[in-house]
Design a protein around this motif. Structure first.
Motif, PDB file in Angstrom:
ATOM      1  N   LEU A 113      -1.795  -1.583  -1.969  1.00 34.03           N
ATOM      2  CA  LEU A 113      -1.619  -0.529  -0.955  1.00 34.03           C
ATOM      3  C   LEU A 113      -0.932   0.705  -1.554  1.00 34.03           C
ATOM      4  CD1 LEU A 113      -0.577  -2.612   2.187  1.00 34.03           C
ATOM      5  CD2 LEU A 113      -2.765  -1.519   1.773  1.00 34.03           C
ATOM      6  N   ILE A 114       0.043   0.474  -2.424  1.00 33.75           N
ATOM      7  CA  ILE A 114       0.766   1.613  -3.021  1.00 33.75           C
ATOM      8  C   ILE A 114      -0.170   2.408  -3.930  1.00 33.75           C
ATOM      9  CG2 ILE A 114       2.647   2.288  -4.586  1.00 33.75           C
ATOM     10  CD1 ILE A 114       4.139  -0.279  -3.611  1.00 33.75           C
ATOM     11  N   ASP A 116      -3.368   2.696  -3.872  1.00 37.85           N
ATOM     12  CA  ASP A 116      -4.640   3.151  -3.287  1.00 37.85           C
ATOM     13  C   ASP A 116      -4.722   4.682  -3.230  1.00 37.85           C
ATOM     14  OD1 ASP A 116      -7.095   2.963  -1.820  1.00 37.85           O
ATOM     15  OD2 ASP A 116      -5.950   3.424  -0.009  1.00 37.85           O
ATOM     16  N   VAL A 117      -5.846   5.211  -3.690  1.00 40.59           N
ATOM     17  CA  VAL A 117      -6.088   6.659  -3.629  1.00 40.59           C
ATOM     18  C   VAL A 117      -7.120   6.905  -2.536  1.00 40.59           C
ATOM     19  CG1 VAL A 117      -7.082   8.633  -4.872  1.00 40.59           C
ATOM     20  CG2 VAL A 117      -5.557   7.038  -6.059  1.00 40.59           C
TER      21      VAL A 117
END
Lengths: 152, 216
Positions: A113-114, A116-117
């Motif tokens: 999640l961190i 993710d672009v």
């Protein structure tokens, strides 16, 4: 049992009580397909320091996390108390498998999640994201180290 | 045109799933030791995987081309960015509640989806989660199964069903034991995802729930 702190503590206790072992072949596979990729994520995230993580680096981290995810989701339950690698499938004893699924699953989910672009707005990850990725990847590694120690 | 969009979206998902399975096979084959004969045999399997992967990647490219045409037909002046901005504006009416005992995870999800326009609140235990369900009345719920001491997520889902609360619920859990998931499936959550979930997959499920809210 569960992915709550209490649940995890009980699982560790149950693991010790059950004298479950993890076969060396599993750790070989784990080193190649999980730990090495975590190391790679840590190395990439480290380049950004406390600053923003470039889009290309974030995408590589996501791809690595996806490969670790696929590797872990292929694990199967073994009933012989030691497991191994059979026909290309990693077999883990029940409690060890539950610990891996809950513990690693949660931390890897956070990394995904961190890192993710958003394709519509491909911007570098916010400052500090690299530090969080490193922290979570290190936690997974520490957990695996503990598990290896306790199932030797 | 909506049907066409849905079709290429579904096709894209199928291609990604196939690529994922091929990747898993490659991983497992690479990991397998065995005799020289085995290695030769599995070497051929890897080659076949690569061929299949290339075919799928070509299909994916063709699909992207079709997608571009479809977008140009529906919204000639709009690109992905504009469509995303529109979605963000629409999402401002959507309330998303996250119930997960991992505070760090709650924060990450809150930041991520607030950035995409959603109103997001979080709860880290079953009691505060239930209170939020009644007082804040979310549209979408991302629910972890294990909360305080046990599998209370299922109690929350049961509560939602018994009270007939109008919330779309996605279960997100690390639990893989189907026996333990039986009770949960019986309560028919709108989505069921096994951690770790890829972010794109989570977003796709949330978007699907948003669409079904709008259809009502």
């Amino acid at each position: 049992m569960a992915a709550t702190p209490e649940g995890i503590r009980l699982l560790w206790k149950a693991l010790e009580g059950a004298h479950e072992r993890v076969a060396p072949a599993v750790w070989d596979a784990m080193d190649i397909f999980c730990v090495a990729r975590l190391d790679e994520m840590i190395a990439i995230a480290s380049r950004a320091g406390e600053g923003p993580v470039p889009v290309e680096d974030a995408r590589v981290i996501t791809a690595l996390a996806d490969r670790v995810r696929r590797f872990l989701q292929g694990f199967k339950r073994s009933s012989d108390g030691i497991g191994g690698v059979k026909d290309g499938v990693v077999m883990l004893s029940p409690i060890a498998l539950e610990l891996v699924a809950h513990y690693v699953g949660n931390d890897l989910y956070k990394i995904i999640l961190i890192a993710d672009v958003y394709d519509a707005f491909p911007e570098p990850l916010a400052a500090g994201a690299g530090v969080k990725i490193i922290a979570n990847a290190t936690m997974i590694k520490d957990f695996l180290k503990d598990l290896k120690e306790k199932t030797r | 045109m909506t049907t066409l969009r849905k079709k290429y979206h579904d096709l894209g998902n199928k291609i990604n799933t196939a690529l994922m399975y091929i990747g898993a096979v490659k991983d497992q084959v690479e990991m397998y030791g065995g005799s020289e004969e085995d290695k030769k045999y599995f070497g051929n399997t890897i080659k076949k995987c690569l061929v299949a992967e290339n075919v799928l990647l070509e299909l994916d490219q063709e699909l992207s081309a079709i997608k571009a045409v479809a977008y140009s037909l529906t919204d000639p002046d709009k690109d992905l960015k504009e469509l995303a901005l529109e979605a963000k504006a629409r999402n401002q009416d959507v309330k998303l509640l996250v119930i997960d005992n991992d505070r760090g995870l709650c924060t990450i999800i809150k930041e991520k989806y607030e950035g995409r326009g959603f109103k997001v609140e979080t709860a880290i235990d079953a009691d505060s989660g239930k209170r939020m369900l009644l007082s804040w009345v979310p549209d979408i719920l991302l629910l972890d199964l294990y909360l305080n001491v046990g599998m209370e997520g299922v109690d929350i889902l049961r509560f939602i069903r018994s009270e007939k609360l109008p919330v779309k619920c996605a279960i997100i859990t690390g639990e893989t034991d189907e026996d333990k998931l039986k009770d949960v499936r019986a309560l028919q959550p709108d989505e069921m995802l096994i951690k770790p979930v890829m972010a794109a997959q989570l977003t796709a499920k949330i978007n699907a729930m948003v669409s079904s809210l709008r259809r009502k």
